[in-house]
Structures are given as C-alpha cells and as structure tokens.
Design a protein around this motif. Structure first.
Motif, short mmCIF file in Angstrom:
data_model
loop_
_atom_site.label_atom_id
_atom_site.label_comp_id
_atom_site.label_asym_id
_atom_site.label_seq_id
_atom_site.Cartn_x
_atom_site.Cartn_y
_atom_site.Cartn_z
N SER A 59 -98.24 -83.18 -54.80
CA SER A 59 -98.22 -83.14 -53.46
C SER A 59 -99.24 -81.93 -53.13
O SER A 59 -99.99 -81.96 -52.11
CB SER A 59 -96.83 -82.80 -52.74
N SER A 98 -93.41 -80.79 -49.08
CA SER A 98 -92.54 -80.97 -50.23
C SER A 98 -91.53 -82.17 -49.99
O SER A 98 -90.79 -82.08 -48.84
CB SER A 98 -91.49 -79.68 -50.56
N GLY A 99 -91.94 -83.28 -50.91
CA GLY A 99 -90.95 -84.45 -50.70
C GLY A 99 -89.38 -84.07 -50.55
O GLY A 99 -88.67 -84.45 -49.62
N SER A 100 -89.10 -83.54 -51.83
CA SER A 100 -87.46 -83.00 -51.84
C SER A 100 -87.17 -82.00 -50.53
O SER A 100 -86.00 -81.86 -50.06
CB SER A 100 -87.14 -82.47 -52.98
N THR A 103 -88.28 -77.52 -53.52
CA THR A 103 -88.97 -76.96 -54.47
C THR A 103 -89.20 -75.41 -54.23
O THR A 103 -89.54 -74.97 -53.08
CB THR A 103 -90.31 -77.54 -54.72
N LYS A 146 -88.64 -87.61 -54.85
CA LYS A 146 -89.06 -87.94 -56.20
C LYS A 146 -88.04 -88.30 -57.15
O LYS A 146 -88.13 -88.96 -57.97
CB LYS A 146 -89.92 -86.84 -56.81
N GLU A 163 -96.26 -88.30 -51.80
CA GLU A 163 -97.44 -87.63 -52.30
C GLU A 163 -98.62 -88.09 -51.43
O GLU A 163 -99.65 -87.51 -51.25
CB GLU A 163 -97.54 -87.54 -53.67
O1 LIG Z 1 -92.66 -82.77 -53.33
P1 LIG Z 1 -91.69 -81.82 -54.11
O2 LIG Z 1 -90.42 -82.47 -54.02
O3 LIG Z 1 -91.81 -80.30 -53.47
O4 LIG Z 1 -92.25 -82.15 -55.54
C1 LIG Z 1 -93.22 -81.33 -55.92
C2 LIG Z 1 -94.11 -82.11 -56.99
O5 LIG Z 1 -93.31 -82.00 -58.34
C3 LIG Z 1 -93.63 -82.93 -59.03
O6 LIG Z 1 -92.54 -84.02 -59.30
C4 LIG Z 1 -94.22 -82.83 -60.30
O7 LIG Z 1 -95.29 -81.93 -60.31
C5 LIG Z 1 -94.59 -83.86 -58.11
O8 LIG Z 1 -94.56 -85.38 -58.36
C6 LIG Z 1 -94.47 -83.46 -56.80
O9 LIG Z 1 -95.42 -83.70 -55.93
#
Ligand SMILES: O=P(O)(O)OC[C@H]1O[C@](O)(CO)[C@@H](O)[C@@H]1O
Length: 196
Positions: A59, A98-100, A103, A146, A163
């Motif tokens: 990302s 952030s997908g989740s 982070t 993810k 991403e």
């Molecule tokens: O987008 P998130 O959930 O914050 O995760 C951040 C990044 O961590 C990873 O799993 C590893 O770098 C990536 O695939 C992802 O973009």
C-alpha cells in the motif's frame, strides 16, 4: 511441480486470464467504493499547508506513487518515513491508506496528526477499524483486507486488490486535481525529478 512444454505454451493464455481477472475485480470494486467523501478529500488537499501521505508495505508503494503526482501539481507534499519528511503541524493534512485499518505505524501517525491539530483522511476496507475511527474523513474501499480470504471479494493474494485500488483511486483523485489546476502536462513535467 514439473513445468511441461505444454504448460509453458499455455502460460501466455493463463497470464492473460489472470490479468483480466485483476482488472475485473478492480472494475467491480470501482462500483462499490463510497464516493461521498471525495469532495472533502479534494477540499482538504486544497486547504492544507502541507500534505503528508502514509501507508505500509505494498500500500506504501502505491501511496508513494500518489505522492509523486501531487508533487507534479506543485503541492507541498511528503511521504511519511522518508528521512527528509518534516514535522506535521496544525493546518496540515495526513492522508493515510491501510487495508486493515489497524497497521500500528499508521494508527500512531494518525494519532500524532490529530494531537497536533492536523486533519486526517483515511482509506481502509473497514469503517469500524481503529484508523477509520480516528479519521476526520473516512473513505471506504470495500476490497478484501490482507487476511480476508473471502474469494467473493477477491481471488488475488492477500491485500492485492486494496493495494491496487490505492494507486487507481489516487490517480483518479489526481486527474480531478489536475483538471482544477488547469496547467498543461508540459508545465507539470517541469517539476519531475531531473536527477533520477
Ligand atoms: O494495508 P495494511 O493493512 O495497512 O497493510 C500494509 C501492508 O502490509 C503488507 O501485508 C506487507 O507489507 C502489504 O501487503 C500491505 O500493503
């Protein structure tokens, strides 16, 4: 697994099918994104003294690309984590992806930005995530997160769809900002690094 000659010959078709699948997933996602807060994003970019972008891992690569495009527009823009990135302060904007939405470094950055009086805009797959809840403005990108292995959302590995969408949404936002700016491509290109 042994790579037979037949497999090698069929690989071209398989890769093409995979690419079409990736593009289709992005097209489906484009219909599902919550667009209601993009006006706020544009307004906040316009009003910010400086714009800070942040995201981790893949990302992060996508957000770095978005940062470059904002630089091409002549905006004062920084990617968080670079050694030359200064302190964020009141009147600035943090744009975090952030997908989740959980982070740690990104959540901490958003908390810091709020603490100093900067605005925070986030893009995540989860409107009830910590990052989404800290945000002044949240943009929901309902891609697979993810660790979400639900193939109905995406057949791609991990957070790939999110991403990719960070880059695509960033380019769509850039196109709008460029339209508002009105400068020809040649003018923007003068700002591009001449040492790289
Ligand atoms: O987008 P998130 O959930 O914050 O995760 C951040 C990044 O961590 C990873 O799993 C590893 O770098 C990536 O695939 C992802 O973009």
């Amino acid at each position: 697994m042994e790579l037979t000659n037949q497999y090698i010959q069929e690989t071209a078709t398989a890769i093409k099918a995979n690419l079409i699948q990736v593009l289709q997933e992005n097209t489906v996602l484009a219909e599902k994104i919550d667009y209601s807060n993009f006006g706020e994003l544009i307004k906040n970019i316009y009003e910010a003294s400086a714009i800070f972008l942040i995201a981790s891992g893949r990302s992060g690569f996508a957000m770095r690309s978005v940062t470059m495009r904002l630089m091409h527009l002549g905006l004062k823009v920084f990617f968080v984590g670079e050694t030359t990135t200064p302190a964020i302060k009141s009147g600035d904007l943090l744009w975090a992806a952030s997908g989740s939405g959980t982070t740690g470094t990104i959540v901490k950055a958003a908390e810091k930005a709020k603490q100093v009086g900067a605005r925070v805009i986030t893009m995540t797959t989860n409107a009830s995530s910590t990052l989404a809840e800290i945000a002044d403005v949240h943009i929901l990108i309902p891609a697979a997160e993810k660790e979400d292995h639900n193939e109905a959302k995406s057949t791609q590995y991990a957070g790939s769809l999110f991403e990719q969408s960070v880059l695509l949404v960033g380019d769509a936002v850039f196109m709008e900002l460029w339209k508002l700016d009105g400068s020809p491509a040649e003018e923007l290109w003068k700002r591009h690094a001449n040492i790289e």
